[in-house]
Design a protein around this motif. Sequence first.
Motif, PDB file in Angstrom:
ATOM      1  N   LEU A  17       0.711  -1.408   0.111  1.00  0.00           N
ATOM      2  CA  LEU A  17      -0.415  -0.151   0.190  1.00  0.00           C
ATOM      3  C   LEU A  17       0.651   1.477   0.361  1.00  0.00           C
ATOM      4  O   LEU A  17       0.416   1.973  -0.847  1.00  0.00           O
ATOM      5  CB  LEU A  17      -0.985   0.234   1.438  1.00  0.00           C
ATOM      6  N   LEU A  18       2.177   1.578   0.742  1.00  0.00           N
ATOM      7  CA  LEU A  18       3.037   2.193   0.807  1.00  0.00           C
ATOM      8  C   LEU A  18       3.651   2.935  -0.695  1.00  0.00           C
ATOM      9  O   LEU A  18       3.671   3.627  -0.600  1.00  0.00           O
ATOM     10  CB  LEU A  18       3.675   2.195   2.269  1.00  0.00           C
ATOM     11  N   LYS A  19       4.337   1.686  -0.851  1.00  0.00           N
ATOM     12  CA  LYS A  19       4.971   1.258  -2.528  1.00  0.00           C
ATOM     13  C   LYS A  19       4.020   2.081  -3.325  1.00  0.00           C
ATOM     14  O   LYS A  19       4.325   3.118  -4.030  1.00  0.00           O
ATOM     15  CB  LYS A  19       4.929  -0.051  -2.884  1.00  0.00           C
ATOM     16  N   ALA A  20       2.468   1.627  -3.173  1.00  0.00           N
ATOM     17  CA  ALA A  20       1.932   2.133  -4.619  1.00  0.00           C
ATOM     18  C   ALA A  20       1.663   4.209  -4.620  1.00  0.00           C
ATOM     19  O   ALA A  20       1.216   4.422  -5.061  1.00  0.00           O
ATOM     20  CB  ALA A  20       0.531   1.180  -4.480  1.00  0.00           C
ATOM     21  N   MET A  21       1.705   4.733  -3.135  1.00  0.00           N
ATOM     22  CA  MET A  21       1.659   5.352  -2.862  1.00  0.00           C
ATOM     23  C   MET A  21       3.030   6.600  -2.710  1.00  0.00           C
ATOM     24  O   MET A  21       2.857   7.613  -3.009  1.00  0.00           O
ATOM     25  CB  MET A  21       1.307   5.694  -1.158  1.00  0.00           C
ATOM     26  N   ALA A  22       4.140   5.787  -2.630  1.00  0.00           N
ATOM     27  CA  ALA A  22       5.101   6.555  -2.203  1.00  0.00           C
ATOM     28  C   ALA A  22       5.405   6.712  -4.284  1.00  0.00           C
ATOM     29  O   ALA A  22       6.385   7.841  -4.242  1.00  0.00           O
ATOM     30  CB  ALA A  22       6.340   5.000  -1.836  1.00  0.00           C
ATOM     31  N   ASP A  23       5.186   6.535  -5.327  1.00  0.00           N
ATOM     32  CA  ASP A  23       5.403   6.752  -6.696  1.00  0.00           C
ATOM     33  C   ASP A  23       5.421   8.664  -6.456  1.00  0.00           C
ATOM     34  O   ASP A  23       3.886   8.351  -6.017  1.00  0.00           O
ATOM     35  CB  ASP A  23       5.040   6.251  -7.783  1.00  0.00           C
ATOM     36  N   SER A  24       5.758   9.641  -7.231  1.00  0.00           N
ATOM     37  CA  SER A  24       4.943  10.641  -6.945  1.00  0.00           C
ATOM     38  C   SER A  24       4.127  11.388  -8.513  1.00  0.00           C
ATOM     39  O   SER A  24       3.317  12.048  -7.601  1.00  0.00           O
ATOM     40  CB  SER A  24       6.690  11.687  -7.717  1.00  0.00           C
ATOM     41  N   ALA A  25       4.234  10.615  -8.847  1.00  0.00           N
ATOM     42  CA  ALA A  25       2.803  10.724  -9.860  1.00  0.00           C
ATOM     43  C   ALA A  25       2.064  10.395  -9.083  1.00  0.00           C
ATOM     44  O   ALA A  25       0.501  11.056  -9.221  1.00  0.00           O
ATOM     45  CB  ALA A  25       2.946  10.424 -11.174  1.00  0.00           C
ATOM     46  N   ARG A  26       1.362   9.436  -8.267  1.00  0.00           N
ATOM     47  CA  ARG A  26       0.377   8.754  -7.675  1.00  0.00           C
ATOM     48  C   ARG A  26       0.300   9.550  -6.523  1.00  0.00           C
ATOM     49  O   ARG A  26      -0.449   9.897  -6.326  1.00  0.00           O
ATOM     50  CB  ARG A  26       0.681   7.334  -7.178  1.00  0.00           C
ATOM     51  N   PHE A  27       1.422   9.353  -6.488  1.00  0.00           N
ATOM     52  CA  PHE A  27       1.428  10.456  -4.305  1.00  0.00           C
ATOM     53  C   PHE A  27       0.072  12.509  -5.248  1.00  0.00           C
ATOM     54  O   PHE A  27      -0.628  12.211  -4.664  1.00  0.00           O
ATOM     55  CB  PHE A  27       2.085  11.147  -4.101  1.00  0.00           C
ATOM     56  N   ARG A  28       1.153  12.500  -5.982  1.00  0.00           N
ATOM     57  CA  ARG A  28       0.053  13.421  -6.826  1.00  0.00           C
ATOM     58  C   ARG A  28      -1.612  13.260  -6.684  1.00  0.00           C
ATOM     59  O   ARG A  28      -2.393  14.271  -7.035  1.00  0.00           O
ATOM     60  CB  ARG A  28       0.551  14.428  -7.718  1.00  0.00           C
ATOM     61  N   ILE A  29      -1.255  12.507  -7.582  1.00  0.00           N
ATOM     62  CA  ILE A  29      -2.915  12.338  -8.416  1.00  0.00           C
ATOM     63  C   ILE A  29      -3.669  11.772  -6.952  1.00  0.00           C
ATOM     64  O   ILE A  29      -4.746  12.232  -6.960  1.00  0.00           O
ATOM     65  CB  ILE A  29      -3.392  10.625  -8.926  1.00  0.00           C
ATOM     66  N   LEU A  30      -3.445  11.303  -5.541  1.00  0.00           N
ATOM     67  CA  LEU A  30      -3.766  10.638  -4.357  1.00  0.00           C
ATOM     68  C   LEU A  30      -4.236  12.648  -3.910  1.00  0.00           C
ATOM     69  O   LEU A  30      -5.103  12.249  -3.637  1.00  0.00           O
ATOM     70  CB  LEU A  30      -3.861   9.941  -3.495  1.00  0.00           C
ATOM     71  N   GLN A  31      -3.760  12.898  -4.213  1.00  0.00           N
ATOM     72  CA  GLN A  31      -3.460  14.378  -3.567  1.00  0.00           C
ATOM     73  C   GLN A  31      -4.643  15.294  -4.191  1.00  0.00           C
ATOM     74  O   GLN A  31      -5.274  15.683  -3.739  1.00  0.00           O
ATOM     75  CB  GLN A  31      -1.868  15.872  -3.764  1.00  0.00           C
ATOM     76  N   TYR A  32      -4.524  15.396  -5.643  1.00  0.00           N
ATOM     77  CA  TYR A  32      -5.629  15.676  -6.041  1.00  0.00           C
ATOM     78  C   TYR A  32      -7.325  14.816  -6.012  1.00  0.00           C
ATOM     79  O   TYR A  32      -7.687  16.040  -6.357  1.00  0.00           O
ATOM     80  CB  TYR A  32      -5.255  15.455  -7.712  1.00  0.00           C
TER      81      TYR A  32
END
Length: 107
Positions: A17-32
């Motif tokens: 789960l944390l690995k999936a969130m750790a990618d910078s693009a995926r992190f930005r998508i989650l923020q958005y």
Amino acid sequence: MEGPGQMTEIEQKMCELLKAMADSARFRILQYLSEKPRNVSEIVRTLSRQQSLVSHHLKVLRSNGLVETVRNGPFVQYSVSKPEIGRIMLLARKIVEENNFSPGGEK
């Protein structure tokens, strides 16, 4: 049963789960998406990324249970699957800001 030093199944899932969130693009998508549900076109415009790349990241996030989809006419709306995801991100921000965190562990 896991032996000494071996990860439990839940620990392995937490790492994924944390690995999936750790990618910078995926992190930005989650923020958005934490702000409100969005369709792929909105995400592509905001991130200035190719649609195929955004779709790939959304697939990873969805397969890890971080986002969910709802069809809205011709569009598929993506949103974070649980409010706790936004809280994880806020907690990470708090840790970084309070500890003057920098990559590599140097303060």
